[in-house]
Motif scaffolding. Structure first.
Motif, PDB file in Angstrom:
ATOM      1  N   THR A 187      11.946 -24.350  32.066  1.00 51.36           N
ATOM      2  CA  THR A 187      12.384 -24.666  33.426  1.00 51.36           C
ATOM      3  C   THR A 187      13.718 -25.395  33.403  1.00 51.36           C
ATOM      4  OG1 THR A 187      10.091 -24.797  34.204  1.00 51.36           O
ATOM      5  CG2 THR A 187      11.770 -25.892  35.540  1.00 51.36           C
ATOM      6  N   ALA A 188      13.868 -26.322  32.464  1.00 53.20           N
ATOM      7  CA  ALA A 188      15.137 -27.045  32.340  1.00 53.20           C
ATOM      8  C   ALA A 188      16.274 -26.107  31.940  1.00 53.20           C
ATOM      9  CB  ALA A 188      14.991 -28.170  31.318  1.00 53.20           C
ATOM     10  N   VAL A 189      15.986 -25.175  31.031  1.00 56.68           N
ATOM     11  CA  VAL A 189      17.023 -24.234  30.589  1.00 56.68           C
ATOM     12  C   VAL A 189      17.411 -23.290  31.721  1.00 56.68           C
ATOM     13  CG1 VAL A 189      17.509 -22.329  29.013  1.00 56.68           C
ATOM     14  CG2 VAL A 189      16.366 -24.374  28.174  1.00 56.68           C
ATOM     15  N   ARG A 190      16.420 -22.745  32.421  1.00 57.75           N
ATOM     16  CA  ARG A 190      16.724 -21.844  33.542  1.00 57.75           C
ATOM     17  C   ARG A 190      17.524 -22.572  34.616  1.00 57.75           C
ATOM     18  NH1 ARG A 190      15.923 -17.453  30.667  1.00 57.75           N
ATOM     19  NH2 ARG A 190      13.736 -16.987  30.207  1.00 57.75           N
ATOM     20  N   SER A 191      17.168 -23.812  34.854  1.00 59.08           N
ATOM     21  CA  SER A 191      17.906 -24.598  35.841  1.00 59.08           C
ATOM     22  C   SER A 191      19.359 -24.779  35.421  1.00 59.08           C
ATOM     23  CB  SER A 191      17.230 -25.954  36.029  1.00 59.08           C
ATOM     24  OG  SER A 191      17.996 -26.796  36.862  1.00 59.08           O
ATOM     25  N   PHE A 192      19.579 -25.045  34.135  1.00 56.77           N
ATOM     26  CA  PHE A 192      20.957 -25.238  33.671  1.00 56.77           C
ATOM     27  C   PHE A 192      21.744 -23.933  33.725  1.00 56.77           C
ATOM     28  CE2 PHE A 192      24.305 -25.781  30.472  1.00 56.77           C
ATOM     29  CZ  PHE A 192      24.846 -26.987  30.890  1.00 56.77           C
ATOM     30  N   GLN A 193      21.084 -22.812  33.484  1.00 60.34           N
ATOM     31  CA  GLN A 193      21.778 -21.532  33.594  1.00 60.34           C
ATOM     32  C   GLN A 193      22.281 -21.296  35.019  1.00 60.34           C
ATOM     33  OE1 GLN A 193      18.519 -19.202  31.522  1.00 60.34           O
ATOM     34  NE2 GLN A 193      20.290 -18.184  30.615  1.00 60.34           N
ATOM     35  N   LYS A 194      21.485 -21.685  35.997  1.00 62.23           N
ATOM     36  CA  LYS A 194      21.939 -21.563  37.386  1.00 62.23           C
ATOM     37  C   LYS A 194      23.046 -22.574  37.689  1.00 62.23           C
ATOM     38  CE  LYS A 194      17.548 -19.758  39.130  1.00 62.23           C
ATOM     39  NZ  LYS A 194      16.415 -19.950  40.074  1.00 62.23           N
ATOM     40  N   LYS A 232      31.767 -17.962  28.861  1.00 57.54           N
ATOM     41  CA  LYS A 232      31.236 -17.834  27.500  1.00 57.54           C
ATOM     42  C   LYS A 232      29.928 -18.609  27.344  1.00 57.54           C
ATOM     43  CE  LYS A 232      35.777 -17.138  25.372  1.00 57.54           C
ATOM     44  NZ  LYS A 232      36.796 -17.691  24.437  1.00 57.54           N
ATOM     45  N   LEU A 233      29.839 -19.763  27.986  1.00 55.14           N
ATOM     46  CA  LEU A 233      28.584 -20.518  27.949  1.00 55.14           C
ATOM     47  C   LEU A 233      27.451 -19.728  28.600  1.00 55.14           C
ATOM     48  CD1 LEU A 233      29.201 -24.314  28.717  1.00 55.14           C
ATOM     49  CD2 LEU A 233      28.194 -23.301  26.688  1.00 55.14           C
ATOM     50  N   ILE A 234      27.751 -19.080  29.713  1.00 55.78           N
ATOM     51  CA  ILE A 234      26.735 -18.280  30.404  1.00 55.78           C
ATOM     52  C   ILE A 234      26.240 -17.157  29.502  1.00 55.78           C
ATOM     53  CG2 ILE A 234      26.359 -16.713  32.344  1.00 55.78           C
ATOM     54  CD1 ILE A 234      28.306 -18.422  33.966  1.00 55.78           C
ATOM     55  N   VAL A 235      27.163 -16.495  28.820  1.00 56.90           N
ATOM     56  CA  VAL A 235      26.784 -15.404  27.914  1.00 56.90           C
ATOM     57  C   VAL A 235      25.953 -15.935  26.746  1.00 56.90           C
ATOM     58  CG1 VAL A 235      27.680 -13.656  26.339  1.00 56.90           C
ATOM     59  CG2 VAL A 235      28.768 -14.000  28.560  1.00 56.90           C
ATOM     60  N   ASN A 236      26.351 -17.067  26.187  1.00 56.33           N
ATOM     61  CA  ASN A 236      25.612 -17.635  25.056  1.00 56.33           C
ATOM     62  C   ASN A 236      24.196 -18.040  25.452  1.00 56.33           C
ATOM     63  OD1 ASN A 236      27.746 -17.339  23.288  1.00 56.33           O
ATOM     64  ND2 ASN A 236      28.587 -19.369  23.687  1.00 56.33           N
ATOM     65  N   PHE A 237      24.047 -18.656  26.611  1.00 53.25           N
ATOM     66  CA  PHE A 237      22.710 -19.039  27.068  1.00 53.25           C
ATOM     67  C   PHE A 237      21.857 -17.802  27.339  1.00 53.25           C
ATOM     68  CE2 PHE A 237      24.153 -23.317  27.393  1.00 53.25           C
ATOM     69  CZ  PHE A 237      23.016 -24.109  27.493  1.00 53.25           C
ATOM     70  N   SER A 238      22.465 -16.770  27.894  1.00 53.03           N
ATOM     71  CA  SER A 238      21.709 -15.540  28.163  1.00 53.03           C
ATOM     72  C   SER A 238      21.252 -14.881  26.870  1.00 53.03           C
ATOM     73  CB  SER A 238      22.566 -14.571  28.981  1.00 53.03           C
ATOM     74  OG  SER A 238      22.913 -15.127  30.232  1.00 53.03           O
ATOM     75  N   ASN A 239      22.127 -14.808  25.891  1.00 49.97           N
ATOM     76  CA  ASN A 239      21.760 -14.188  24.614  1.00 49.97           C
ATOM     77  C   ASN A 239      20.653 -14.957  23.907  1.00 49.97           C
ATOM     78  OD1 ASN A 239      23.726 -12.243  25.025  1.00 49.97           O
ATOM     79  ND2 ASN A 239      25.281 -13.334  23.829  1.00 49.97           N
ATOM     80  N   ARG A 240      20.645 -16.258  24.084  1.00 48.47           N
ATOM     81  CA  ARG A 240      19.675 -17.073  23.350  1.00 48.47           C
ATOM     82  C   ARG A 240      18.320 -17.154  24.052  1.00 48.47           C
ATOM     83  NH1 ARG A 240      19.802 -20.839  19.273  1.00 48.47           N
ATOM     84  NH2 ARG A 240      22.025 -20.478  19.025  1.00 48.47           N
ATOM     85  N   PHE A 241      18.307 -17.205  25.378  1.00 48.31           N
ATOM     86  CA  PHE A 241      17.068 -17.524  26.087  1.00 48.31           C
ATOM     87  C   PHE A 241      16.504 -16.381  26.922  1.00 48.31           C
ATOM     88  CE2 PHE A 241      19.168 -21.690  25.577  1.00 48.31           C
ATOM     89  CZ  PHE A 241      18.171 -22.349  24.881  1.00 48.31           C
TER      90      PHE A 241
END
Length: 388
Positions: A187-194, A232-241
């Motif tokens: 939940t914390a990770v998804r929130s940070f992605q948004k 780039k941060l958005i892409v990295n978070f998407s690839n990882r999670f």
């Protein structure tokens, strides 16, 4: 740096009441003056007898290891390194004299996971004082650092790093802790992605979430490079999670099962992850759970982990409780393992050389368990042995 600079350094040590003799002018050649002078500096004047042959060989070996061609280059490196502690003391005194927000700079450490953000934040708070201190220092490195601080583009980058590392540190803090379930972490990770999407739009607007950038840039310079960094941060978070397949129903099931409205969607998602689950039983048990008013009141008073482990009866809701146990026992992070290793390093030291593995396991169990002994009850049950 030349021989006169080295003599100045030696004079400084003499004024500091360190018994260092100056090298005499009859030393045969400047090629031997550097090794001899450095030997005197290294010994801080405590040993005035210098073996010229040994020191010359040591000097040449050190010069070869460092890949330096001249004696002057090596002497500059050694003297600058030896004076770094003095410069550090002078910086701290300067910061105290000007009443800066902090009295020292922080040293970055890769092991400490919040180090980068804290170092940058501390540096930014006293950047003007550091610039004033560097302007007074007469060295080539100080001039280079001073030029860096005067470059607006470089400082724009530093300002952005201060803000973005602050946001990342907030996420890191949310991900730490003993009792965080995998659902809470995701939940914390998804929130940070948004939030990253919001940050991207904010950088192109008024920088409300980047106060340091707003203070530094003041709308006068372009920040498109920062937007690219967020992309780039958005892409990295998407690839990882994004490969983590827990959906909304399972997350809601752990955090608040009474909010689930799509019973069929919930059972379908459960069977995708747990092949042993029975769809019909899960649906009926979920309906019964949501209709139980007493359990709903207990859920409000306790946290989700306690609710599923201690409140929900296994006899009435075996399928739901089994699913909850599987999810709650998943390791979402290595926090517990790292905390256990840190505890072991504290317990098992070189002063406890006779500590066996069995005793270490007992000590670890006592140190890591969340249970607290009830000493009053134990003491009340103890019986004194009176002598006859």
């Amino acid at each position: 740096m030349n021989v006169s600079a080295l003599r100045t350094r030696l004079h400084f040590l003499q004024r500091s009441r360190v018994p260092v003799p100056l090298p005499r002018s009859n030393v045969p050649g400047n090629g031997l003056l550097w090794p001899v002078a450095w030997a005197i500096l290294r010994n801080k004047g405590q040993n005035t007898t210098v073996n010229i042959g040994a020191e010359f060989a040591r000097w040449e070996t050190l010069k070869a290891q460092r890949g330096m061609k001249s004696d002057v280059e090596l002497a500059t490196f050694l003297l600058n390194r030896s004076s770094s502690s003095y410069q550090h003391r002078m910086l701290r005194e300067f910061l105290r004299e000007v009443d800066a927000d902090a009295d020292d700079l922080l040293l970055h450490n890769n092991v400490r996971w919040l180090s980068k953000g804290r170092v940058l934040s501390r540096f930014w708070s006293i950047r003007r004082e550091v610039a004033s201190f560097l302007a007074q220092a007469a060295s080539q490195k100080a001039t280079q650092f001073s030029d860096f601080l005067e470059n607006e583009k470089h400082m724009d980058n530093v300002a952005f790093l201060v803000d973005i590392t602050s946001h990342l540190n907030e996420l890191n803090i949310r991900l730490q802790g003993k009792d965080n379930s995998v659902c809470e972490l995701m939940t914390a990770v998804r929130s940070f992605q948004k939030k990253l999407e919001v940050f991207k739009e904010d950088l192109q607007a008024d920088c409300a979430h980047f106060p340091t950038v707003q203070e530094q840039v003041q709308g006068q310079r372009d920040v498109l490079s920062f937007v690219d960094f967020i992309d780039k941060l958005i892409v990295n978070f998407s690839n990882r999670f994004d490969s983590f397949s827990f959906g909304q129903h399972l997350t809601m099931f752990i955090q608040n099962p009474f909010l689930i409205t799509d019973v069929r969607g919930f059972s379908k998602e459960v069977t995708q992850h747990f092949k042993w689950a029975n769809v019909g039983h899960l649906q009926m048990q979920l309906v019964d759970l949501q209709a139980d008013v007493a359990l709903k009141e207990q859920f409000v008073k306790t946290d989700p982990s306690t609710f599923w482990l201690q409140v929900v009866p296994e006899t009435a809701f075996p399928g739901l409780r089994k699913v909850a146990l599987h999810i709650l026992t998943m390791f979402g992070s290595t926090y517990n393992c790292e905390a256990a290793f840190s505890t072991m390093n504290i317990i098992k030291t070189k002063y406890r050389s006779r500590l066996t593995n069995e005793h270490l396991q007992m000590c670890m169990r006592i140190a890591l368990t969340p249970f607290k002994p009830r000493f009053k009850i134990l003491a009340s049950q103890a019986r004194a042995q009176f002598s006859h």
